[in-house]
Motif scaffolding. Sequence first.
Motif, PDB file in Angstrom:
ATOM      1  N   ARG A  56     -11.792  13.318  -1.579  1.00  0.00           N
ATOM      2  CA  ARG A  56     -12.646  12.150  -1.845  1.00  0.00           C
ATOM      3  C   ARG A  56     -13.364  12.253  -3.174  1.00  0.00           C
ATOM      4  NH1 ARG A  56     -16.132   9.832   2.478  1.00  0.00           N
ATOM      5  NH2 ARG A  56     -15.971   8.118   1.017  1.00  0.00           N
ATOM      6  N   ALA A  57     -13.367  13.428  -3.783  1.00  0.00           N
ATOM      7  CA  ALA A  57     -13.991  13.590  -5.098  1.00  0.00           C
ATOM      8  C   ALA A  57     -13.171  12.910  -6.200  1.00  0.00           C
ATOM      9  CB  ALA A  57     -14.163  15.075  -5.415  1.00  0.00           C
ATOM     10  N   PHE A  58     -11.913  12.598  -5.915  1.00  0.00           N
ATOM     11  CA  PHE A  58     -11.088  11.897  -6.892  1.00  0.00           C
ATOM     12  C   PHE A  58     -11.477  10.422  -6.896  1.00  0.00           C
ATOM     13  CE2 PHE A  58      -8.663  15.685  -6.132  1.00  0.00           C
ATOM     14  CZ  PHE A  58      -8.023  15.944  -7.337  1.00  0.00           C
ATOM     15  N   PRO A  59     -11.660   9.830  -8.072  1.00  0.00           N
ATOM     16  CA  PRO A  59     -12.027   8.410  -8.145  1.00  0.00           C
ATOM     17  C   PRO A  59     -11.000   7.529  -7.425  1.00  0.00           C
ATOM     18  CG  PRO A  59     -12.187   9.435 -10.302  1.00  0.00           C
ATOM     19  CD  PRO A  59     -11.528  10.432  -9.386  1.00  0.00           C
ATOM     20  N   GLY A  60     -11.504   6.590  -6.639  1.00  0.00           N
ATOM     21  CA  GLY A  60     -10.636   5.646  -5.946  1.00  0.00           C
ATOM     22  C   GLY A  60     -10.084   6.124  -4.624  1.00  0.00           C
ATOM     23  N   ILE A  61     -10.407   7.352  -4.224  1.00  0.00           N
ATOM     24  CA  ILE A  61      -9.894   7.884  -2.963  1.00  0.00           C
ATOM     25  C   ILE A  61     -11.020   7.864  -1.931  1.00  0.00           C
ATOM     26  CG2 ILE A  61      -8.858   9.865  -1.792  1.00  0.00           C
ATOM     27  CD1 ILE A  61      -7.056   8.449  -3.886  1.00  0.00           C
ATOM     28  N   GLY A  62     -10.853   6.992  -0.956  1.00  0.00           N
ATOM     29  CA  GLY A  62     -11.821   6.891   0.127  1.00  0.00           C
ATOM     30  C   GLY A  62     -11.369   7.701   1.329  1.00  0.00           C
ATOM     31  N   GLU A  63     -12.074   7.519   2.407  1.00  0.00           N
ATOM     32  CA  GLU A  63     -11.801   8.284   3.631  1.00  0.00           C
ATOM     33  C   GLU A  63     -10.376   8.079   4.138  1.00  0.00           C
ATOM     34  OE1 GLU A  63     -12.624  11.062   6.443  1.00  0.00           O
ATOM     35  OE2 GLU A  63     -14.062  10.409   4.936  1.00  0.00           O
ATOM     36  N   GLY A  64      -9.905   6.831   4.168  1.00  0.00           N
ATOM     37  CA  GLY A  64      -8.566   6.542   4.689  1.00  0.00           C
ATOM     38  C   GLY A  64      -7.457   7.182   3.874  1.00  0.00           C
ATOM     39  N   LEU A  65      -7.509   7.022   2.563  1.00  0.00           N
ATOM     40  CA  LEU A  65      -6.481   7.627   1.716  1.00  0.00           C
ATOM     41  C   LEU A  65      -6.572   9.155   1.756  1.00  0.00           C
ATOM     42  CD1 LEU A  65      -6.438   5.212  -1.348  1.00  0.00           C
ATOM     43  CD2 LEU A  65      -4.627   5.552   0.347  1.00  0.00           C
ATOM     44  N   ALA A  66      -7.777   9.681   1.784  1.00  0.00           N
ATOM     45  CA  ALA A  66      -7.936  11.134   1.874  1.00  0.00           C
ATOM     46  C   ALA A  66      -7.284  11.651   3.156  1.00  0.00           C
ATOM     47  CB  ALA A  66      -9.414  11.518   1.819  1.00  0.00           C
ATOM     48  N   GLN A  67      -7.437  10.911   4.239  1.00  0.00           N
ATOM     49  CA  GLN A  67      -6.809  11.311   5.500  1.00  0.00           C
ATOM     50  C   GLN A  67      -5.289  11.261   5.383  1.00  0.00           C
ATOM     51  OE1 GLN A  67      -8.491  12.530   8.285  1.00  0.00           O
ATOM     52  NE2 GLN A  67      -6.408  13.124   8.768  1.00  0.00           N
ATOM     53  N   HIS A  68      -4.761  10.253   4.695  1.00  0.00           N
ATOM     54  CA  HIS A  68      -3.309  10.169   4.482  1.00  0.00           C
ATOM     55  C   HIS A  68      -2.804  11.382   3.695  1.00  0.00           C
ATOM     56  CE1 HIS A  68      -2.864   6.419   6.408  1.00  0.00           C
ATOM     57  NE2 HIS A  68      -3.068   5.611   5.378  1.00  0.00           N
ATOM     58  N   PHE A  69      -3.542  11.752   2.656  1.00  0.00           N
ATOM     59  CA  PHE A  69      -3.147  12.936   1.880  1.00  0.00           C
ATOM     60  C   PHE A  69      -3.150  14.167   2.782  1.00  0.00           C
ATOM     61  CE2 PHE A  69      -4.923  10.719  -2.061  1.00  0.00           C
ATOM     62  CZ  PHE A  69      -3.672  10.443  -2.585  1.00  0.00           C
ATOM     63  N   GLN A  70      -4.207  14.324   3.565  1.00  0.00           N
ATOM     64  CA  GLN A  70      -4.294  15.470   4.462  1.00  0.00           C
ATOM     65  C   GLN A  70      -3.133  15.484   5.456  1.00  0.00           C
ATOM     66  OE1 GLN A  70      -7.942  17.434   6.044  1.00  0.00           O
ATOM     67  NE2 GLN A  70      -7.428  16.238   7.867  1.00  0.00           N
ATOM     68  N   ASP A  71      -2.825  14.323   6.027  1.00  0.00           N
ATOM     69  CA  ASP A  71      -1.698  14.242   6.963  1.00  0.00           C
ATOM     70  C   ASP A  71      -0.403  14.673   6.283  1.00  0.00           C
ATOM     71  OD1 ASP A  71      -3.263  13.323   9.067  1.00  0.00           O
ATOM     72  OD2 ASP A  71      -2.896  11.211   8.603  1.00  0.00           O
ATOM     73  N   TYR A  72      -0.200  14.226   5.058  1.00  0.00           N
ATOM     74  CA  TYR A  72       1.017  14.609   4.339  1.00  0.00           C
ATOM     75  C   TYR A  72       1.043  16.120   4.102  1.00  0.00           C
ATOM     76  CZ  TYR A  72       4.718  14.947   0.937  1.00  0.00           C
ATOM     77  OH  TYR A  72       5.878  15.315   0.296  1.00  0.00           O
ATOM     78  N   PHE A  73      -0.079  16.679   3.666  1.00  0.00           N
ATOM     79  CA  PHE A  73      -0.119  18.105   3.365  1.00  0.00           C
ATOM     80  C   PHE A  73       0.064  18.967   4.617  1.00  0.00           C
ATOM     81  CE2 PHE A  73      -3.041  16.962  -0.412  1.00  0.00           C
ATOM     82  CZ  PHE A  73      -1.946  16.719  -1.230  1.00  0.00           C
ATOM     83  N   THR A  74      -0.376  18.492   5.763  1.00  0.00           N
ATOM     84  CA  THR A  74      -0.261  19.293   6.978  1.00  0.00           C
ATOM     85  C   THR A  74       1.003  19.000   7.778  1.00  0.00           C
ATOM     86  OG1 THR A  74      -1.614  17.718   8.238  1.00  0.00           O
ATOM     87  CG2 THR A  74      -2.750  19.603   7.242  1.00  0.00           C
ATOM     88  N   ARG A  75       1.475  17.744   7.739  1.00  0.00           N
ATOM     89  CA  ARG A  75       2.607  17.342   8.586  1.00  0.00           C
ATOM     90  C   ARG A  75       3.869  16.965   7.816  1.00  0.00           C
ATOM     91  NH1 ARG A  75      -1.122  13.281  12.020  1.00  0.00           N
ATOM     92  NH2 ARG A  75      -2.465  14.863  12.927  1.00  0.00           N
ATOM     93  N   GLY A  76       3.737  16.791   6.495  1.00  0.00           N
ATOM     94  CA  GLY A  76       4.897  16.423   5.691  1.00  0.00           C
ATOM     95  C   GLY A  76       5.165  14.936   5.619  1.00  0.00           C
ATOM     96  N   ALA A  77       4.341  14.145   6.295  1.00  0.00           N
ATOM     97  CA  ALA A  77       4.515  12.692   6.255  1.00  0.00           C
ATOM     98  C   ALA A  77       3.215  12.008   6.663  1.00  0.00           C
ATOM     99  CB  ALA A  77       5.642  12.244   7.167  1.00  0.00           C
ATOM    100  N   ILE A  78       3.048  10.803   6.183  1.00  0.00           N
ATOM    101  CA  ILE A  78       1.905   9.972   6.547  1.00  0.00           C
ATOM    102  C   ILE A  78       2.274   9.232   7.834  1.00  0.00           C
ATOM    103  CG2 ILE A  78       0.467   8.027   5.820  1.00  0.00           C
ATOM    104  CD1 ILE A  78       1.203   8.867   2.891  1.00  0.00           C
TER     105      ILE A  78
END
Length: 90
Positions: A56-78
């Motif tokens: 979320r420290a990246f400009p333009g990244i809110g809670e929802g997008l941050a969660q999508h990134f996390q899902d990708y990093f942990t599961r390999g897909a959104i």
Amino acid sequence: MSSPSLAAQLTELAAWHTIERAPFRARAYAFAAELAESREQELRDAWKKEGVKGLRAFPGIGEGLAQHFQDYFTRGAIPEWRALRKRFPV
């Protein structure tokens, strides 16, 4: 078969939201795709160090997008991308 890159998944979601006439979501996903394309390793490093808060420290990244990134990093897909692919298996 491996999942497409983070940027590719976000790009597909942006296209879907464009079709669904959700322009604000489409722009958010398109922005996130560009960010992932150019700075995926930085995003991954921030996530490893601080989790969603680091993303979320990246400009333009809110809670929802941050969660999508996390899902990708942990599961390999959104999950939203997987659901879209099940609905429209092209």
